[in-house]
Design an enzyme around this catalytic site. Structure first.
Site, PDB file in Angstrom:
ATOM      1  N   GLY A 161       0.822  -1.215   0.000  1.00  0.00           N
ATOM      2  CA  GLY A 161       0.000   0.000   0.000  1.00  0.00           C
ATOM      3  C   GLY A 161       0.847   1.253   0.000  1.00  0.00           C
ATOM      4  O   GLY A 161       1.663   1.469  -0.887  1.00  0.00           O
ATOM      5  N   THR A 162       0.672   2.077   1.010  1.00  0.00           N
ATOM      6  CA  THR A 162       1.337   3.384   1.043  1.00  0.00           C
ATOM      7  C   THR A 162       2.842   3.302   1.297  1.00  0.00           C
ATOM      8  O   THR A 162       3.538   4.303   1.149  1.00  0.00           O
ATOM      9  CB  THR A 162       0.690   4.310   2.088  1.00  0.00           C
ATOM     10  N   LEU A 163       3.360   2.119   1.657  1.00  0.00           N
ATOM     11  CA  LEU A 163       4.807   1.952   1.824  1.00  0.00           C
ATOM     12  C   LEU A 163       5.502   1.557   0.520  1.00  0.00           C
ATOM     13  O   LEU A 163       6.731   1.496   0.462  1.00  0.00           O
ATOM     14  CB  LEU A 163       5.108   0.903   2.901  1.00  0.00           C
ATOM     15  N   GLU A 166       2.580   1.335  11.355  1.00  0.00           N
ATOM     16  CA  GLU A 166       1.469   0.377  11.295  1.00  0.00           C
ATOM     17  C   GLU A 166       0.848   0.103  12.672  1.00  0.00           C
ATOM     18  O   GLU A 166      -0.041  -0.725  12.792  1.00  0.00           O
ATOM     19  CB  GLU A 166       1.941  -0.942  10.668  1.00  0.00           C
TER      20      GLU A 166
END
Length: 130
Positions: A8-10, A75
């Site tokens: 995802g956003t990583l 996270e």
């Protein structure tokens, strides 16, 4: 060095990649068994057995120890048995069994909508065209 699957956003070039970028030593594409759920600004992965046929595309990052610490903080993973947002579990790549490492997952969808794409980037791209 620690291998981590991100989806995802990583991902490289995505909004939270800066959190881990300075700790990344290599990046490889990958795919794991599971489904993505739309949490709004980011996705969540729910692992599934290979029999379901659902797959999630992402990247394997090889990071320094400090990179894993930075990702744990992002996270909201505090350790086994803690009140975590995501759990960190060991996973193997679905296409290349020589690739394995950590991934952040949810145990269930928590009522979030299923993403019908294999990729967060593809999902975001299709959302922006609507």
């Amino acid at each position: 060095m620690i291998p981590v699957f991100v989806y995802g956003t990583l991902l490289t070039g995505e909004s939270n990649h800066h959190v881990v970028a300075s700790y990344v030593r290599s990046v490889r594409p990958g795919v794991v068994h599971g489904s993505l759920y739309d949490v709004g600004a980011y996705p969540a992965l729910v692992q599934e057995h290979s029999a379901s046929g659902r797959m999630v595309e992402g990247e394997w990052l090889l990071v320094e120890d400090a990179g894993l610490i930075a990702m744990d903080e992002l996270e909201e993973y505090y350790g086994p048995g803690q009140s975590n947002d995501y759990e960190r579990v060991w996973i193997r790549d679905a296409a290349d069994e020589s690739l394995e490492g950590w991934v952040y997952v949810w145990a269930s969808s928590r009522g979030c909508p299923l993403i019908d794409k294999r990729s967060w980037r593809e999902h975001c791209s299709s959302r922006s065209r609507q």
